[in-house]
Design a protein around this motif. Structure first.
Motif, PDB file in Angstrom:
ATOM      1  N   UNK A   1       0.828  -1.209   0.000  1.00 11.93           N
ATOM      2  CA  UNK A   1       0.000   0.000   0.000  1.00 11.93           C
ATOM      3  C   UNK A   1       0.860   1.255   0.000  1.00 11.93           C
TER       4      UNK A   1
ATOM      5  N   UNK B   1       3.872   1.487  -1.141  1.00 11.70           N
ATOM      6  CA  UNK B   1       4.502   1.553  -2.465  1.00 11.70           C
ATOM      7  C   UNK B   1       3.502   2.125  -3.476  1.00 11.70           C
ATOM      8  N   UNK B   2       2.242   1.666  -3.373  1.00 14.79           N
ATOM      9  CA  UNK B   2       1.205   2.166  -4.286  1.00 14.79           C
ATOM     10  C   UNK B   2       1.033   3.675  -4.128  1.00 14.79           C
ATOM     11  N   UNK B   3       1.170   4.155  -2.887  1.00 11.47           N
ATOM     12  CA  UNK B   3       1.074   5.595  -2.656  1.00 11.47           C
ATOM     13  C   UNK B   3       2.238   6.318  -3.306  1.00 11.47           C
ATOM     14  N   UNK B   4       3.434   5.734  -3.203  1.00 12.07           N
ATOM     15  CA  UNK B   4       4.612   6.361  -3.808  1.00 12.07           C
ATOM     16  C   UNK B   4       4.485   6.396  -5.334  1.00 12.07           C
ATOM     17  N   UNK B   5       3.969   5.307  -5.899  1.00 13.07           N
ATOM     18  CA  UNK B   5       3.860   5.238  -7.366  1.00 13.07           C
ATOM     19  C   UNK B   5       2.909   6.309  -7.909  1.00 13.07           C
ATOM     20  N   UNK B   6       1.850   6.643  -7.156  1.00 16.90           N
ATOM     21  CA  UNK B   6       0.936   7.680  -7.650  1.00 16.90           C
ATOM     22  C   UNK B   6       1.682   8.983  -7.937  1.00 16.90           C
ATOM     23  N   UNK B   7       2.747   9.224  -7.183  1.00 19.91           N
ATOM     24  CA  UNK B   7       3.514  10.452  -7.385  1.00 19.91           C
ATOM     25  C   UNK B   7       4.300  10.429  -8.692  1.00 19.91           C
TER      26      UNK B   7
ATOM     27  N   UNK C   1      -4.886  12.364  -1.488  1.00 17.76           N
ATOM     28  CA  UNK C   1      -4.798  11.297  -0.485  1.00 17.76           C
ATOM     29  C   UNK C   1      -3.389  10.698  -0.293  1.00 17.76           C
ATOM     30  N   UNK C   2      -2.680  10.306  -1.363  1.00  7.38           N
ATOM     31  CA  UNK C   2      -1.427   9.580  -1.093  1.00  7.38           C
ATOM     32  C   UNK C   2      -0.417  10.364  -0.257  1.00  7.38           C
ATOM     33  N   UNK C   3      -0.103  11.583  -0.658  1.00  6.30           N
ATOM     34  CA  UNK C   3       0.897  12.334   0.100  1.00  6.30           C
ATOM     35  C   UNK C   3       0.376  12.666   1.491  1.00  6.30           C
TER      36      UNK C   3
ATOM     37  N   UNK D   1      -1.707  11.011   3.309  1.00  5.00           N
ATOM     38  CA  UNK D   1      -1.648   9.821   4.158  1.00  5.00           C
ATOM     39  C   UNK D   1      -0.240   9.611   4.707  1.00  5.00           C
TER      40      UNK D   1
END
Lengths: 337, 278
Positions: free
Chosen positions: B108, B110-116, B152-154, B156
């Motif tokens: 999860x 990693x998925x947040x990092x990839x969105x960037x 959301x990703x950053x 979070x």
């Protein structure tokens, strides 16, 4: 928008709780609390725990899946199709043709070179200046709060608008940069900054440094606060000088934050067309394009297939880079005090 | 850092701090001065560092011809709602990611990092089609939903850092005292987290306020445009009207700067709230 009073004045119960919290962390000490905590974590009921995790993660996961991952994955397949706005009747599978077209483009070398200048020319000064500012801001001085607030401003402005701001300042006829440099006697006649590829690249990097130092300052300043003072006292007793203290205590201690900040910033800068889009639009004559502004240009020309191919190249490059970067900075994760 | 500074060291430090301040503030000063000059004076030579006569003509033009007030209102609504909702949603996911160990956790993150890493432009086409299906093109709610996902990703990851800085013992004590996990989260943890939450909301607000490409794609009618879209409209015409442009720039920068002015304390304080823990 919250007003100052709403957010700064704690309500009565908060105040007492805050004191309680401070007491808890102060008296309990970190280590015992943590051991108790880890002991508690394991025996919890798995089903209830799993439900709670799923429940709390669901909203975030759904939003990101629907509005970020789905469009990205759906867009990726365009990279392998003939997807042109000029001819929408034929969207057939073309394999790797779009990728070949990207690499075969005569401008590709310039675009890649510019991306390198853009990323490393921006990140190095941002890191060095940001680090220096953080070290200096760590120590109290008069008006420090005001100073901090003022130098944080660039972060509040959009990249696109910063591009416009600097476009105006670097204007060859009415720009304030030429005027100031002439007054200082550094140049004899106005320079057409944004008309010459070399100076235009320099100008966009200057604008990006202006923007990005703040983020490093904030992150490093926050990390610095976690270094125990005793470490410095011990170092001073051992007779370590400033430089040694910096390299043997400060940097190792905040290594993880530093590495993550640098990684995140490299990703962001690489993938940040806004500023160049506002400042030069990739001009003069395509000479300040980086990969992502080049992608915008190709999209605007209507060749969605090739633009998607470029997008996939960006994602793949950054992922490979991130993995290597994380592996390289993984060792010596923590320096025990 | 610790220990005494030499006089030369101090002098060098404050010289650098001073120069950096000038470099940081000058562009903002300059755009403000430009916006306050009478349209004819903007291109006057020699360049005036202090306007000879102040004029609000550039500003009145913005509200006359272009409907800048409408764009400002749109941006304000969209950024506030999206920023607030994204903060709440991120708080839940950040809490779980900070306090629990589970198998999919690193995936999860990693998925947040990839969105960037995803360039906006690869997702624009399908996103437009998706919003068409949802009947949410040129709709403020539609843009809000997209912006929530962007924030959301950053947010979070940022809030996770805040949660980790608060000792677990705090909730534990509350739960021993009879509060449920939810009770402990909302009544004990969140008040302590407040600087972090304020900082996170402000980051979200600023991100939404400043976003350009998604807004340009999804909002086409004049009544729904956001501020960056309007600015982009000014620039795509061949000759830039620098007077209106600088006035519009000042109006765009001002709200986020006011937020930052009082939030800078919260941001650093928030990030460092529990750092004493060691």
């Amino acid at each position: 928008m919250p007003t100052a009073s709403e957010t700064t004045e704690p309500t009565e119960p908060t105040k007492t709780r805050r004191t309680a919290a401070a007491g808890a962390s102060g008296n309990g000490g970190a280590r015992p609390a943590r051991t108790v905590q880890q002991g508690r974590r394991k025996p919890e009921f798995t089903a209830r725990r799993g439900f709670l995790i799923a429940l709390f993660m669901a909203p975030a996961a759904i939003f990101v899946a629907v509005f970020t991952y789905y469009p990205m994955i759906a867009g990726s397949q365009m990279a392998f199709r003939n997807w042109k706005l000029t001819d929408l009747t034929d969207t057939s599978w073309v394999g790797l043709k779009n990728f070949r077209d990207v690499f075969a483009d005569p401008a590709w070398g310039t675009v890649l070179g510019n991306t390198g200048i853009w990323v490393f020319g921006s990140i190095v000064p941002q890191l060095v200046i940001g680090f220096a500012l953080a070290l200096w801001l760590r120590r109290k001085f008069r008006f420090r709060g005001l100073y901090q607030a003022l130098i944080f401003f660039p972060w509040a402005i959009s990249g696109f608008l910063i591009g416009i701001l600097f476009r105006w300042m670097f204007n060859s006829e009415f720009g304030v940069v030429n005027d100031l440099l002439q007054k200082a006697g550094l140049i004899d006649e106005p320079v057409a900054w944004l008309a010459d590829p070399k100076t235009a690249m320099f100008a966009v990097v200057v604008a990006n440094v202006w923007y990005g130092v703040t983020f490093f300052t904030i992150m490093i300043l926050a990390a610095l606060q976690s270094i125990p003072e005793e470490l410095y006292e011990a170092a001073a007793l051992d007779g370590a000088g400033k430089v040694r203290t910096l390299f043997q205590i400060t940097i190792p201690y905040i290594r993880v934050t530093l590495a993550l900040t640098v990684l995140l910033r490299i990703i962001w800068i690489f993938n940040f067309p806004d500023l160049i889009f506002g400042m030069t639009g990739g001009g003069p004559n395509n000479e300040t394009h980086i990969v992502t502004t080049w992608m915008i240009k190709i999209t605007q020309q209507g060749d969605y297939g090739r633009a998607s191919a470029l997008g996939l190249i960006v994602v793949a490059t950054l992922m490979v880079f991130a993995v290597f970067f994380l592996l390289a900075t993984r060792e010596k994760r923590e320096v025990k005090p | 850092m610790i220990g005494k500074e030499s006089t030369a060291g101090r002098a060098a430090k404050f010289t650098f701090l001073g120069l950096w301040l000038v470099f940081t503030v000058f562009p903002l000063y300059w755009i403000t001065v430009t916006s306050l000059k009478a349209p004819g004076d903007i291109f006057a030579f020699p360049i005036a560092y202090w306007p000879e006569h102040f004029s609000l003509e550039n500003y009145s033009g913005l509200f006359g011809k272009a409907d800048f007030g409408v764009y400002l209102t749109n941006s304000l609504i969209i950024a506030t709602v999206a920023g607030a909702v994204a903060t709440v949603i991120s708080m839940l996911s950040a809490y779980v990611l900070a306090r629990f160990e589970f198998r999919t956790k690193s995936a999860l993150l990693m998925a947040a990092l990839v969105t960037q890493m995803i360039p906006t432009f690869i997702a624009l086409g399908p996103l437009y089609l998706l919003m068409t299906d949802l009947k949410m093109v040129d709709n403020r709610l539609g843009l809000i939903l997209v912006y929530i996902a962007v924030c959301i990703p950053f947010c979070t990851v940022m809030l996770r850092g805040f949660f980790e800085n608060i000792p677990d013992a705090l909730e534990e004590a509350a739960m021993i005292d009879g509060l449920s996990r939810f009770g402990a989260l909302f009544r004990v943890l969140l008040p302590v987290m407040r600087p972090g939450i304020v900082a996170a909301f402000i980051f979200n607000f600023v991100n939404c306020w400043n976003e350009l490409f998604l807004s340009v794609t999804l909002m086409n009618s004049d009544a729904n445009k956001t501020v960056p879209t309007a600015l982009n409209g000014f620039i795509s015409s061949f000759n830039i009207d620098w007077g209106s442009m600088s006035a519009a720039a000042v109006l765009t920068i001002l709200p986020t700067m006011v937020l930052f002015a009082f939030a800078s304390r919260h941001i650093v304080q928030g990030l460092t709230a529990g750092a004493v823990k060691g």
